[in-house]
Motif scaffolding. Structure first.
Motif, PDB file in Angstrom:
ATOM      1  N   SER A  79       0.848  -1.183   0.000  1.00 56.11           N
ATOM      2  CA  SER A  79       0.000   0.000   0.000  1.00 56.11           C
ATOM      3  C   SER A  79       0.892   1.243   0.000  1.00 56.11           C
ATOM      4  CB  SER A  79      -0.925  -0.005   1.216  1.00 56.11           C
ATOM      5  OG  SER A  79      -0.175   0.061   2.400  1.00 56.11           O
ATOM      6  N   VAL A  80       0.344   2.295  -0.526  1.00 56.07           N
ATOM      7  CA  VAL A  80       1.073   3.552  -0.605  1.00 56.07           C
ATOM      8  C   VAL A  80       0.943   4.276   0.731  1.00 56.07           C
ATOM      9  CG1 VAL A  80       1.155   5.787  -1.764  1.00 56.07           C
ATOM     10  CG2 VAL A  80       0.683   3.725  -3.089  1.00 56.07           C
ATOM     11  N   GLU A  81       2.055   4.766   1.234  1.00 52.81           N
ATOM     12  CA  GLU A  81       2.036   5.500   2.489  1.00 52.81           C
ATOM     13  C   GLU A  81       1.422   6.882   2.254  1.00 52.81           C
ATOM     14  OE1 GLU A  81       5.037   6.143   6.204  1.00 52.81           O
ATOM     15  OE2 GLU A  81       5.858   6.613   4.228  1.00 52.81           O
ATOM     16  N   THR A  82       0.431   7.203   3.080  1.00 47.63           N
ATOM     17  CA  THR A  82      -0.193   8.526   3.057  1.00 47.63           C
ATOM     18  C   THR A  82      -0.120   9.103   4.466  1.00 47.63           C
ATOM     19  OG1 THR A  82      -2.402   7.713   3.613  1.00 47.63           O
ATOM     20  CG2 THR A  82      -1.816   7.771   1.260  1.00 47.63           C
ATOM     21  N   LYS A  83      -0.519  10.352   4.622  1.00 48.49           N
ATOM     22  CA  LYS A  83      -0.466  10.984   5.942  1.00 48.49           C
ATOM     23  C   LYS A  83      -1.355  10.286   6.964  1.00 48.49           C
ATOM     24  CE  LYS A  83       0.953  15.483   4.271  1.00 48.49           C
ATOM     25  NZ  LYS A  83       0.671  16.922   4.173  1.00 48.49           N
ATOM     26  N   LEU A 131       3.288  17.221  14.875  1.00 47.71           N
ATOM     27  CA  LEU A 131       3.708  15.845  14.602  1.00 47.71           C
ATOM     28  C   LEU A 131       2.755  14.856  15.271  1.00 47.71           C
ATOM     29  CD1 LEU A 131       7.571  16.236  15.033  1.00 47.71           C
ATOM     30  CD2 LEU A 131       6.269  16.162  12.882  1.00 47.71           C
ATOM     31  N   GLY A 132       2.284  15.236  16.455  1.00 50.85           N
ATOM     32  CA  GLY A 132       1.352  14.377  17.183  1.00 50.85           C
ATOM     33  C   GLY A 132       0.050  14.154  16.431  1.00 50.85           C
ATOM     34  N   GLN A 133      -0.376  15.147  15.655  1.00 53.24           N
ATOM     35  CA  GLN A 133      -1.593  14.982  14.852  1.00 53.24           C
ATOM     36  C   GLN A 133      -1.437  13.836  13.855  1.00 53.24           C
ATOM     37  OE1 GLN A 133      -2.030  18.904  13.144  1.00 53.24           O
ATOM     38  NE2 GLN A 133      -3.699  19.401  14.568  1.00 53.24           N
ATOM     39  N   PHE A 134      -0.273  13.754  13.229  1.00 54.22           N
ATOM     40  CA  PHE A 134      -0.044  12.674  12.258  1.00 54.22           C
ATOM     41  C   PHE A 134      -0.058  11.316  12.951  1.00 54.22           C
ATOM     42  CE2 PHE A 134       1.888  16.334  10.093  1.00 54.22           C
ATOM     43  CZ  PHE A 134       1.190  16.277   8.895  1.00 54.22           C
ATOM     44  N   VAL A 135       0.529  11.261  14.131  1.00 57.51           N
ATOM     45  CA  VAL A 135       0.537  10.008  14.886  1.00 57.51           C
ATOM     46  C   VAL A 135      -0.901   9.625  15.256  1.00 57.51           C
ATOM     47  CG1 VAL A 135       1.281   8.939  17.058  1.00 57.51           C
ATOM     48  CG2 VAL A 135       2.894  10.328  15.745  1.00 57.51           C
ATOM     49  N   GLU A 138      -2.500   6.007  16.756  1.00 56.57           N
ATOM     50  CA  GLU A 138      -1.543   5.864  17.859  1.00 56.57           C
ATOM     51  C   GLU A 138      -1.691   7.070  18.795  1.00 56.57           C
ATOM     52  OE1 GLU A 138       1.046   3.464  18.154  1.00 56.57           O
ATOM     53  OE2 GLU A 138       0.376   2.380  16.370  1.00 56.57           O
ATOM     54  N   TYR A 139      -1.173   6.923  19.991  1.00 56.38           N
ATOM     55  CA  TYR A 139      -1.145   8.031  20.934  1.00 56.38           C
ATOM     56  C   TYR A 139       0.215   8.717  20.850  1.00 56.38           C
ATOM     57  CZ  TYR A 139      -5.392   6.233  23.035  1.00 56.38           C
ATOM     58  OH  TYR A 139      -6.680   5.814  23.229  1.00 56.38           O
ATOM     59  N   VAL A 181       6.487  18.715   6.022  1.00 61.44           N
ATOM     60  CA  VAL A 181       6.358  19.169   7.411  1.00 61.44           C
ATOM     61  C   VAL A 181       7.709  19.088   8.113  1.00 61.44           C
ATOM     62  CG1 VAL A 181       5.287  18.671   9.655  1.00 61.44           C
ATOM     63  CG2 VAL A 181       3.927  18.543   7.553  1.00 61.44           C
ATOM     64  N   LEU A 182       8.399  17.969   7.917  1.00 62.31           N
ATOM     65  CA  LEU A 182       9.709  17.789   8.550  1.00 62.31           C
ATOM     66  C   LEU A 182      10.718  18.822   8.044  1.00 62.31           C
ATOM     67  CD1 LEU A 182      10.026  13.892   8.601  1.00 62.31           C
ATOM     68  CD2 LEU A 182       9.250  15.423  10.425  1.00 62.31           C
ATOM     69  N   MET A 183      10.691  19.102   6.759  1.00 64.94           N
ATOM     70  CA  MET A 183      11.606  20.104   6.197  1.00 64.94           C
ATOM     71  C   MET A 183      11.326  21.492   6.787  1.00 64.94           C
ATOM     72  SD  MET A 183      13.863  18.805   4.166  1.00 64.94           S
ATOM     73  CE  MET A 183      14.409  20.273   3.314  1.00 64.94           C
ATOM     74  N   ARG A 184      10.053  21.845   6.897  1.00 64.59           N
ATOM     75  CA  ARG A 184       9.692  23.148   7.457  1.00 64.59           C
ATOM     76  C   ARG A 184      10.126  23.237   8.923  1.00 64.59           C
ATOM     77  NH1 ARG A 184       5.399  23.765  10.048  1.00 64.59           N
ATOM     78  NH2 ARG A 184       4.121  22.287   8.884  1.00 64.59           N
ATOM     79  N   GLN A 185       9.854  22.184   9.681  1.00 64.49           N
ATOM     80  CA  GLN A 185      10.249  22.194  11.091  1.00 64.49           C
ATOM     81  C   GLN A 185      11.770  22.201  11.236  1.00 64.49           C
ATOM     82  OE1 GLN A 185       8.329  19.275  13.569  1.00 64.49           O
ATOM     83  NE2 GLN A 185       6.305  20.176  13.249  1.00 64.49           N
TER      84      GLN A 185
END
Length: 158
Positions: A3-7, A62-66, A71-72, A132-136
């Motif tokens: 499967s393709v990884e998405t957000k 980042l927590g929103q993506f988790v 996940e918590y 997101v990682l690049m911006r952060q």
């Protein structure tokens, strides 16, 4: 079939990497909060409060993506020996009220968070959260440079 990884469908590896970044942002936030409370230098205090707010926002983002992936997100910092040693050194520098020492130790903490972001970017190349990682990482790099420049200015003062 892969499967393709998405957000909202991140791999366990990506989620683990995000959890590590959340943790180091929380560690950084807590360290800057402590530093803001401990210093009498109003300029540094204001800057440290703002950086703590920025790191809290980064951890939250980042927590929103988790969370979107069931996940918590981590909400507490680590007990990593290296991070603990860095913040212990900062506490000592703050107690001596030596601006140069404080900024030198803060830069060491910034080196640690920059390293964590570099590693995540290398390991998660092509991930749907790469933007997101690049911006952060850019924000972390700017903060590092600001701390470094203030430290260097202290070295030049009589």
């Amino acid at each position: 079939m892969m499967s393709v990884e998405t957000k909202t469908n991140l791999t366990p590896h990506t989620i683990s990497s995000l959890q590590e970044l959340i943790q180091i942002n929380v560690d950084s936030r807590d360290g800057y909060r402590h530093a803001a409370d401990a210093t009498n230098d109003l300029t540094l205090q204001s800057m440290f409060v703002q950086i703590a707010l920025d790191r809290d926002a980064q951890a939250g983002e980042l927590g929103q993506f988790v969370a979107w992936n069931g996940e918590y997100p981590r909400e507490q910092g680590s007990i990593s020996a290296a991070i603990l040693r860095a913040w212990m050194s900062i506490r000592e520098a703050l107690s001596s009220d030596d601006r140069l020492a404080v900024l030198s130790e803060m830069e060491a903490g910034e080196d640690a968070i920059m390293s964590a972001y570099k590693s995540a970017l290398e390991n998660l190349g092509g991930s749907p959260i790469n933007d997101v990682l690049m911006r952060q990482y850019g924000a972390v790099s700017n903060t590092h440079d600001r701390i470094r420049d203030l430290r260097d200015d202290c070295r030049c003062e009589p």
